[in-house]
Design a protein around this motif. Structure first.
Motif, PDB file in Angstrom:
ATOM      1  N   LYS A 164       0.831  -1.205   0.000  1.00 30.37           N
ATOM      2  CA  LYS A 164       0.000   0.000   0.000  1.00 30.37           C
ATOM      3  C   LYS A 164       0.863   1.251   0.000  1.00 30.37           C
ATOM      4  CE  LYS A 164      -2.184  -1.315   3.695  1.00 30.37           C
ATOM      5  NZ  LYS A 164      -3.130  -1.364   4.841  1.00 30.37           N
ATOM      6  N   TYR A 165       1.914   1.222   0.780  1.00 32.82           N
ATOM      7  CA  TYR A 165       2.782   2.396   0.893  1.00 32.82           C
ATOM      8  C   TYR A 165       3.556   2.633  -0.407  1.00 32.82           C
ATOM      9  CZ  TYR A 165       1.771   1.322   5.777  1.00 32.82           C
ATOM     10  OH  TYR A 165       1.131   1.032   6.958  1.00 32.82           O
ATOM     11  N   TYR A 181       1.061   6.071   5.118  1.00 30.98           N
ATOM     12  CA  TYR A 181       0.643   6.754   3.904  1.00 30.98           C
ATOM     13  C   TYR A 181       1.297   8.129   3.796  1.00 30.98           C
ATOM     14  CZ  TYR A 181      -3.037   3.588   2.195  1.00 30.98           C
ATOM     15  OH  TYR A 181      -3.725   2.539   1.656  1.00 30.98           O
ATOM     16  N   ASP A 220      -1.541   2.911   9.400  1.00 33.99           N
ATOM     17  CA  ASP A 220      -1.630   3.148   7.963  1.00 33.99           C
ATOM     18  C   ASP A 220      -1.588   4.636   7.633  1.00 33.99           C
ATOM     19  OD1 ASP A 220      -1.586   0.638   6.897  1.00 33.99           O
ATOM     20  OD2 ASP A 220      -3.750   0.401   6.762  1.00 33.99           O
ATOM     21  N   SER A 242      -4.170   0.500  -2.679  1.00 30.67           N
ATOM     22  CA  SER A 242      -4.098   1.430  -1.554  1.00 30.67           C
ATOM     23  C   SER A 242      -5.311   2.337  -1.409  1.00 30.67           C
ATOM     24  CB  SER A 242      -2.856   2.320  -1.700  1.00 30.67           C
ATOM     25  OG  SER A 242      -2.991   3.192  -2.814  1.00 30.67           O
ATOM     26  N   GLU A 301       1.215   4.199  -2.857  1.00 29.94           N
ATOM     27  CA  GLU A 301       1.007   5.619  -2.578  1.00 29.94           C
ATOM     28  C   GLU A 301       2.216   6.452  -2.997  1.00 29.94           C
ATOM     29  OE1 GLU A 301      -1.761   7.426  -1.184  1.00 29.94           O
ATOM     30  OE2 GLU A 301      -2.637   5.586  -1.962  1.00 29.94           O
TER      31      GLU A 301
END
Length: 231
Positions: free
Chosen positions: A3-4, A90, A86, A64, A7
């Motif tokens: 997810k990171y 993020y 999170d 994400s 992003e």
């Protein structure tokens, strides 16, 4: 971690295409000196930012959620749809992505001048004050984040969320560019100004704080009014 990374990539792409289009358009405008290209450049930049969101929403969105904006992440966090871990992850990824995107622009243009930075006073096309710039950025971010929280809250609108968000960001830029250059995104502002330096760097606090304030208000409004109705 996926997810990171998503992003990071998404924010870098937004800066490359959005801010890159701003630098290119303003360069062409400066060379022509005509009035008509000014309106054209505003639309060009607005659509570049909006379509960047659309492109990323349908590529990294499934990984994400495609926030690619610390203000959006703050709104999602306050609305209760994101964990603190999170949220922090993020933010780090987005700010680093903004810096990386600005670095790519320096390579593309061979210069760190401007890079699509935001500003008020002499850096504003309308020469607005810091107070006016703060309110403009706060209101535009409020509208943007509230829209995102609403359109992503239901599976019925999930398939068109990327388009709705992208075209809303385009609309926001059409209004905001003459005032501040339009930030509504702390990472989009911080990355370019960090490498450009100069007067824009002394003003960047506003383009970090005002979007966060607008996003926080949007998160509170959504959580206390809209989310209750949806439940």
């Amino acid at each position: 971690m996926k997810k990171y990374i998503a992003e990071f990539i998404g924010t870098a792409v937004l800066v490359i295409f959005g801010c890159g289009s701003a630098v290119a358009a303003n360069t062409l405008l400066g060379e022509s000196g005509a009035t008509i290209p000014l309106a054209y450049s505003t639309l060009l930049i607005a659509f570049a930012f909006g379509l960047s969101i659309v492109a990323m929403a349908y590529s990294i969105g499934i990984v994400s959620g495609c926030h690619i904006n610390p203000a959006v992440s703050l709104g999602v966090f306050i609305s209760g749809r994101m964990s603190l871990v999170d949220f922090v992850g993020y933010l780090v990824a987005q700010f680093l992505g903004g810096i990386a995107g600005a670095g790519v622009l320096v390579f593309f243009f061979g210069s760190n001048e401007s890079l699509g930075t935001n500003g008020y006073g002499e850096l504003s096309a309308l020469k607005i004050s810091a107070g006016t710039a703060f309110v403009v950025e706060m209101v535009l971010t409020f509208v943007f984040v509230l829209l995102i929280l609403g359109v992503t809250s239901s599976e019925k609108t999930a398939s068109v969320a990327g388009l709705v968000i992208g075209f809303t960001l385009t609309l926001i830029h059409i209004l905001g560019i003459p005032f501040t250059g339009t930030s509504v995104n702390p990472a989009r502002s911080f990355g370019p100004v960090l490498l450009a330096g100069g007067l824009p760097l002394s003003q960047v606090w506003l383009f970090i704080l005002a979007p966060f304030v607008g996003a926080a208000i949007a998160g509170i409004v959504y959580r206390t009014l809209i989310a209750i109705k949806e439940a």
